[in-house]
Design a protein around this motif. Sequence first.
Motif, PDB file in Angstrom:
ATOM      1  N   LYS A 146       0.838  -1.212   0.000  1.00 27.05           N
ATOM      2  CA  LYS A 146       0.000   0.000   0.000  1.00 27.05           C
ATOM      3  C   LYS A 146       0.867   1.254   0.000  1.00 27.05           C
ATOM      4  CE  LYS A 146      -2.390  -1.163   3.672  1.00 27.05           C
ATOM      5  NZ  LYS A 146      -1.953  -2.545   3.922  1.00 27.05           N
ATOM      6  N   GLU A 147       1.870   1.293   0.868  1.00 27.80           N
ATOM      7  CA  GLU A 147       2.703   2.490   0.961  1.00 27.80           C
ATOM      8  C   GLU A 147       3.526   2.691  -0.308  1.00 27.80           C
ATOM      9  OE1 GLU A 147       6.264   4.082   3.852  1.00 27.80           O
ATOM     10  OE2 GLU A 147       4.463   3.213   4.752  1.00 27.80           O
ATOM     11  N   ILE A 148       4.019   1.609  -0.880  1.00 33.23           N
ATOM     12  CA  ILE A 148       4.794   1.723  -2.116  1.00 33.23           C
ATOM     13  C   ILE A 148       3.939   2.310  -3.232  1.00 33.23           C
ATOM     14  CG2 ILE A 148       5.881   0.358  -3.944  1.00 33.23           C
ATOM     15  CD1 ILE A 148       6.992  -1.477  -1.780  1.00 33.23           C
ATOM     16  N   ARG A 149       2.687   1.866  -3.307  1.00 34.45           N
ATOM     17  CA  ARG A 149       1.815   2.364  -4.368  1.00 34.45           C
ATOM     18  C   ARG A 149       1.418   3.823  -4.130  1.00 34.45           C
ATOM     19  NH1 ARG A 149      -2.716  -1.432  -6.855  1.00 34.45           N
ATOM     20  NH2 ARG A 149      -0.753  -2.491  -7.254  1.00 34.45           N
ATOM     21  N   VAL A 150       1.068   4.151  -2.888  1.00 33.81           N
ATOM     22  CA  VAL A 150       0.614   5.512  -2.592  1.00 33.81           C
ATOM     23  C   VAL A 150       1.744   6.517  -2.779  1.00 33.81           C
ATOM     24  CG1 VAL A 150      -0.196   7.036  -0.754  1.00 33.81           C
ATOM     25  CG2 VAL A 150      -1.246   4.782  -1.057  1.00 33.81           C
ATOM     26  N   LEU A 151       2.947   6.158  -2.358  1.00 33.02           N
ATOM     27  CA  LEU A 151       4.076   7.077  -2.462  1.00 33.02           C
ATOM     28  C   LEU A 151       4.756   7.017  -3.825  1.00 33.02           C
ATOM     29  CD1 LEU A 151       5.726   6.606   1.052  1.00 33.02           C
ATOM     30  CD2 LEU A 151       4.116   8.367   0.305  1.00 33.02           C
ATOM     31  N   GLY A 152       4.305   6.100  -4.686  1.00 31.86           N
ATOM     32  CA  GLY A 152       4.912   5.995  -6.008  1.00 31.86           C
ATOM     33  C   GLY A 152       6.347   5.529  -5.961  1.00 31.86           C
ATOM     34  N   LEU A 153       6.632   4.503  -5.147  1.00 33.32           N
ATOM     35  CA  LEU A 153       8.002   4.050  -4.934  1.00 33.32           C
ATOM     36  C   LEU A 153       8.428   2.932  -5.877  1.00 33.32           C
ATOM     37  CD1 LEU A 153       8.090   3.957  -1.023  1.00 33.32           C
ATOM     38  CD2 LEU A 153       8.890   5.770  -2.548  1.00 33.32           C
ATOM     39  N   ALA A 154       7.557   2.528  -6.802  1.00 34.87           N
ATOM     40  CA  ALA A 154       7.885   1.385  -7.659  1.00 34.87           C
ATOM     41  C   ALA A 154       9.164   1.636  -8.457  1.00 34.87           C
ATOM     42  CB  ALA A 154       6.718   1.077  -8.591  1.00 34.87           C
ATOM     43  N   ASP A 155       9.279   2.814  -9.069  1.00 36.49           N
ATOM     44  CA  ASP A 155      10.474   3.119  -9.859  1.00 36.49           C
ATOM     45  C   ASP A 155      11.714   3.183  -8.969  1.00 36.49           C
ATOM     46  OD1 ASP A 155       9.009   3.203 -12.171  1.00 36.49           O
ATOM     47  OD2 ASP A 155       8.747   5.390 -12.137  1.00 36.49           O
ATOM     48  N   TRP A 156      11.542   3.717  -7.758  1.00 39.36           N
ATOM     49  CA  TRP A 156      12.686   3.789  -6.838  1.00 39.36           C
ATOM     50  C   TRP A 156      13.176   2.383  -6.487  1.00 39.36           C
ATOM     51  CZ3 TRP A 156      14.162   1.981  -2.122  1.00 39.36           C
ATOM     52  CH2 TRP A 156      15.266   2.588  -1.531  1.00 39.36           C
TER      53      TRP A 156
END
Length: 661
Positions: free
Chosen positions: A235-245
């Motif tokens: 959830k946090e990865i998706r909300v913060l847009g961390l996939a590319d990171w």
Amino acid sequence: MSSSPPASRAVSQPRARVGRWLVLLRLLPRAGAGLLTAAVVLNILIGLLPLAFIVWMSVLLDRLPEAQAVSGGTGGVFAALLLALGAFVLQQLLAPLQAVLGEVATRRVDGQCVSGLMDTALRHSPIAMLEREETLDLLSDARGAFDRLLPTPGDAVGGAIALIARYTQLLGAVVLVGVTLSPWAGALTGATALVLRFGQRGSLGRFSDLYQDMAGKRRRIAYMLRTAGGTEAAKEIRVLGLADWFRGRHHQDMQGYLDPLWEGRRRILMGPFVVLALVGLAGGTGVLLLLAGPAARGELSLLTLAVALQAVLIPMRFGVYFPECDVQTLYGMQSYDSLTAFTRRAAEENAATPDAPGAPASPTGQGATEPAATEPVLAGQLPAGPAAGPAPGAADVGASALGIRFEDVVFRYTPDGPAVLDHLDLEIEAGRSTAIVGLNGAGKTTLVKLLTRLHEPSAGRVTADGTDLRGLSGTAWRRRLAVIFQEFNRYELSLRDNVTLGAPEGAPDPRAFDAAVARAGLEDVLARLPKGPDTVLSRQYEDGVDLSGGQWQRTALARAFYAVERGARLLVLDEPTAQLDVRAEVEFFDRFLTMTQGLTSVVISHRFSTVRRADRIVVLEHGRVAEQGTHEELTALGGRYAELFRLQAERFSGPVPEEAR
């Protein structure tokens, strides 16, 4: 990279290889005598059958001219053909059985190793050891093998058994060359094969050392993959847009791991490959020259020539990689080395501590025993576990409640680190509730770790009814405790299992389970579960149900209460209501303090307003007792407690009226 001189490495590396094989030989009997005997006999037979095929095919070739010249002379040809074909077919039929016996041996050895690893990690490893990076690297490699990320010790055993067929075939081929050609040709053939073999294994071993040195990088990569691919952070990865990171970081970490690995592979393997290729060429040429002379002079029969030519090819191929043996024995023993190093480190740290609760289990799970319970019996203490008889209720536990004292206790997480507890003197009175409050970093959770003997004091002592805890078995002492930590575990098991794990010895007690559920206020949750207490608390299973944070906290509380119902004499709650709202927290503490009257209980909290009803409140600051007393006494004192109580209360209700202070 090792800084030792080349001469030293030249001596130490073969010695290390011999030592590793000796360890592997000692590991073989763990597969079982009967299975090991059958596997050895089978592999010897599989090694001999190709030689039989060579001999009978050579006989067939030798008899063909005679069969063509003599009418009716084909009987000998067909007999040789049938024998060669029989040897070939039998080898093909036995090959699956070879794999089956090797797999059974692998499973047996791995089962014992897993038991030993779990026993050492869960029972005999000091928590301080498990928090150090070098220990985590060892544990990661040992555990990674059993996650099938690397070959296991059982794979090493299976690979060693499979090597018997290879060396049987080599020995037979050398004998055939020696008999059919000359002893010198046989000796040259065998020597060439062994040089190729040991050279190839030596290069693979040096690469293995490089691989083992990079355990820390592998652990970081595994963490990134586990986090990015798991459900907890999704959830946090998706909300913060961390996939590319995460994708970029994983690429960066992989490059940082693979670049030196590939460079080391080229450096370690390229030179030896060229040298070994030249050795094989020289040895093969020499044997063929020894064969060419007699053949040109007509001194060799067709039978002898055919046997020698085919037999020579077997040793010449001995320098290649063996897929059924090499990676398994080398990296399987590397994981076993990590496992034994982890076990040895736990044993050394326990030996360095005079109160060590027992020797760690051997890596194969043998000898994992707890010493006899010779520790002093605490005053008024009942036995723990199922043998304790009927579980006491809140009204009848006072006679066996424990009194705890921290006497001039100092604790540092590292020898040169700051003192988290600084000459702490504290009494936890038997049969009463003690609330320990303080700001973050005051030492509250560290106090719990010492009380539960997850760590030992750097100085001073902790006593129970006057007995130093270091004089007691760690396992026996913890059976007297019911503890819930701030970061408690959420087991993907049924509600019943989650609760009864509080006292796992013996069969679950339905009465104690019901009482624990009631104490924790879980009845409404239980009523909504589709399979009642047997519902798995995870949506990843059929009919499973996930709980909210507050419901999970009540489940953890029920686990602690179940331990109390089964005979635990000291209840310790570390921030037990951190995930409850303020109203639910107040209700919980009111209920908790009523239901645990007469039981020694310790409640750790950073919220001052919710522990007012505790028999005694202790304020920790900078690792020492700053103030202690009842709520009324401390507020009347007008010190640190009164100030922090007022500040926290104003956060929720505005300024506190004078009469409520």
